[in-house]
Design an enzyme around this catalytic site. Sequence first.
Site, PDB file in Angstrom:
ATOM      1  CB  THR A   6      -1.129  -0.169   1.471  1.00  0.00           C
ATOM      2  OG1 THR A   6      -2.049   0.901   0.676  1.00  0.00           O
ATOM      3  CG2 THR A   6      -0.577   0.303   2.286  1.00  0.00           C
ATOM      4  CB  CYS A  39      -4.378   6.232   6.079  1.00  0.00           C
ATOM      5  SG  CYS A  39      -5.713   6.222   5.398  1.00  0.00           S
ATOM      6  CG  HIS A  91      -4.690   2.546   2.914  1.00  0.00           C
ATOM      7  ND1 HIS A  91      -3.996   2.276   1.938  1.00  0.00           N
ATOM      8  CD2 HIS A  91      -4.752   3.770   3.497  1.00  0.00           C
ATOM      9  CE1 HIS A  91      -3.007   3.790   2.358  1.00  0.00           C
ATOM     10  NE2 HIS A  91      -4.054   4.016   3.129  1.00  0.00           N
TER      11      HIS A  91
END
Lengths: 162, 292
Positions: A23, A29, A46
Amino acid sequence: MGQIILGVGDYGASNSPGDVVKTFALGSCVSVIFLDPKSRTVGMAHIALPDSSINKAKAAEKPGYFADTAIPALLTKMSKFGCDKRGKGMIVKLCGGANVMDTNDTFQIGKRNALAIKKILWSYGMGAIAEDLGKNFSRTVSISVAAGQITLSSPGKPNWQL
Amino acid sequence: MTKKISHEELQKIVTSVPMLSASASQLLQLTAKEDHDLIDVINLVRNDANLTARVLKVVNSAAFSLVNKVTSIDRAISYLGERIIVSIAIGDCAGKLFQKELSGYEAAGGDLWKHDLRTAIASREVVFQSGVDLNPALAFTAGLLHDIGKALISDYLQGSVIDAVEIVSAEEELNYLDAEEILVGFDHTQAGYELAKAWQLPEELAEVIRHHHNPANAKEEYRLLVYAVHLGDNIAMMGGFGTGSDSMRYKLDNNYKNYINITPNSLATVMLNVDIEFEKLESSLNNSGDET
């Protein structure tokens, strides 16, 4: 060898030794990583926001977006690979959750994400054995399924392992 | 490794950047005015055949999934709204600058445009969610343009990312603006401001470009707008859309509270809406551009 790229609010899992789960650019996040040693499965979500109550429709469409819906969704997905439904025996690692400099409480979404995730993990009796959270830089994360090795990168810094 | 940019060099860089098209420039002037009418926007677009064609292409792109094809420019503009028209006009005439690879920040081609688009959407959402008395379309346009200075100084910052990160990591008070200034003599807001002057942008947009990291320094009459973009910029970075090495390495000015009231819940809603709107806008702008 395949690359499983997860965008914001995505979650995924793999038990193919050649795969890499990745990711990009986690800001506030948080990436939740589950490693199941028994089935040699790697899972990642995520997560963008702590709480799905602000938009139930979005949570139904993209459960990986919110902490409270992402973790059950990821566990369900991993159970299809033979992992325990409630995450028994899994290794948990967390990274991301950065904050811009001098943030006040309102803007500390990174911190709130991490807290919300930990709370939900507790409810499953799970806890992170390693974390790389907070500070003020973005992180890209990749995990090799074969070795369960987690590599983080950020511009201007040498890569590091978690 | 890096070399300082002199004032003369900065002027040279600025003059080497293509001017905005007449219609883009007029659009920015017009939409900055508080009391303008949509009909003025329509008339402006109508006089530019290329822009008209692009607008029609965007409105009919898959992202908006309209049942009936829109063939009238009036309807297209009313449907899309000013902000999308401005994005199309800027993207068309200054696309090269916005799409440029920012090697000085280790950001890929297109990253600046994405960051700007996210900032634009977030600034507008901040206006909606907080209910402040500010033209949301202006907040959007200002967000779109705020970081243009990065495209000017990026080449000069090439190879400096490790040094820049070291500078900001070594001392707590330093942020990436300080690193830019130490390394090349100008930060991206100063460089952007020079371009804003050359492009003759409306003063409020120039103020945003110059002060989006330090809104307190903006002229009082534009400060609310500058704070909105300041928050929009930070929200874009928090959402994972920075421009490489500088992402999250700036200070949040907590005095925004004196201008904009935003709760944790409304901030979460802003972040979510930015993701939703960005996906739609980006695909509609991208898919409509190449075939013409």
